[in-house]
Design an enzyme around this catalytic site. Structure first.
Site, mmCIF file in Angstrom:
data_model
loop_
_atom_site.group_PDB
_atom_site.id
_atom_site.type_symbol
_atom_site.label_atom_id
_atom_site.label_comp_id
_atom_site.label_asym_id
_atom_site.label_seq_id
_atom_site.Cartn_x
_atom_site.Cartn_y
_atom_site.Cartn_z
ATOM 1 N N CYS A 118 0.873 -1.172 0.000
ATOM 2 C CA CYS A 118 0.000 0.000 0.000
ATOM 3 C C CYS A 118 0.911 1.223 0.000
ATOM 4 C CB CYS A 118 -0.984 0.000 1.177
ATOM 5 S SG CYS A 118 -0.245 0.223 2.803
ATOM 6 N N CYS A 192 -4.091 -0.661 -2.169
ATOM 7 C CA CYS A 192 -4.262 0.778 -2.287
ATOM 8 C C CYS A 192 -4.301 1.128 -3.772
ATOM 9 C CB CYS A 192 -3.107 1.478 -1.582
ATOM 10 S SG CYS A 192 -2.949 3.240 -1.923
ATOM 11 N N CYS A 199 3.236 0.379 -8.467
ATOM 12 C CA CYS A 199 3.916 -0.817 -7.968
ATOM 13 C C CYS A 199 4.716 -1.470 -9.084
ATOM 14 C CB CYS A 199 2.912 -1.816 -7.403
ATOM 15 S SG CYS A 199 3.675 -3.286 -6.671
#
Length: 258
Positions: A118, A192, A199
């Site tokens: 997250c 998230c 990411c």
């Protein structure tokens, strides 16, 4: 002949090919409408129509994206599916109305490796890491990190894990995602919407990528006491998703999705 109204609602909802594809797609990860259009290969108006029917039937929920407030992520409520499947089975025969057996720790000498991500690594991903470790009793190697980690764990993260699950992470500190560069993970779960967008890739094409669109429980602001109910709700939802994730970890990985 019995009327269609006598058919259990789960059967009526799931029997349509498009709705079944939507449920199958959402069983592994949360998605936006445009992603489901691409994955299923049907026009957006048709996808939206069937998503509305699934939402009205209580099988699918939507949350506003924290990355782009004009967009929403859709999530399959697996607990609700379990209840409705049991009800459909009982309607056919009483012996078929049993609920599913809770997942058990994964056996084997090589534990699965799961990374939770997250933004701050001070709430959602840290909670997921702790709960997966607890539920698998070491059968899974769980780790979490943040794209922009906070200096410390949120006090309510420590509190909710201690009070609701008996887990102590008081000495845990948020970890930066960069510290894991070069490592390989069989499963990467983003919790998230903002973290999902940035990411990096971990592993290869066999890595299972999953997204859980869970709002930041601290985002509403206020005192720690004011936000604690949001932390408790988030932890409950994450724990539910963890239970189903454990089952998915034993299944063959699906092709990577957008």
């Amino acid at each position: 002949m019995e009327s269609a109204r006598s058919v259990p609602s789960f059967v009526q909802l799931a029997a349509h090919p498009v709705r079944w594809q939507l449920m199958t797609t959402l069983s592994g990860s949360d998605h936006r409408v445009r992603e489901m259009v691409s994955l299923i290969g049907e026009p957006q108006n048709l996808i939206s129509y069937h998503l509305r029917l699934l939402r009205d039937g209580g099988l699918v929920r939507a949350t506003r994206s924290s990355f782009d407030g004009r967009d929403s992520y859709y999530h399959l409520d697996l607990d609700r599916c379990t209840e409705m499947l049991a009800g459909a089975g009982a309607a056919l025969h009483p012996a078929l109305g049993r609920t599913l057996v809770p997942p058990v720790p994964i056996p084997g000498p090589a534990p699965a490796q799961v990374l939770f991500v997250c933004t701050g690594n001070s709430a959602r991903s840290a909670i997921a890491e702790a709960l997966l470790r607890r539920r698998t009793d070491g059968g899974v190697e769980a780790i979490s990190a943040g794209t922009r980690p906070k200096p410390d764990m949120h006090p309510n993260t420590v509190r909710v894990l201690r009070e609701e699950f008996g887990i102590d992470i008081a000495d845990r500190r948020p970890r930066h995602l960069d510290t894991l560069a070069g490592r390989r993970f069989g499963t990467v779960v983003t919790l998230c919407d903002k973290a999902r967008e940035v990411c990096p890739e971990f592993g290869d094409d066999d890595t299972r990528r999953i997204h859980w669109s869970i709002p930041d429980p601290a985002a509403a602001g206020g005192s720690d006491e004011d936000t604690y109910p949001a932390f408790r709700a988030s932890a409950t939802e994450i724990d539910t998703r963890i239970r189903y994730l454990i089952e998915a970890l034993t299944a063959p990985a699906r092709p990577a999705r957008p």
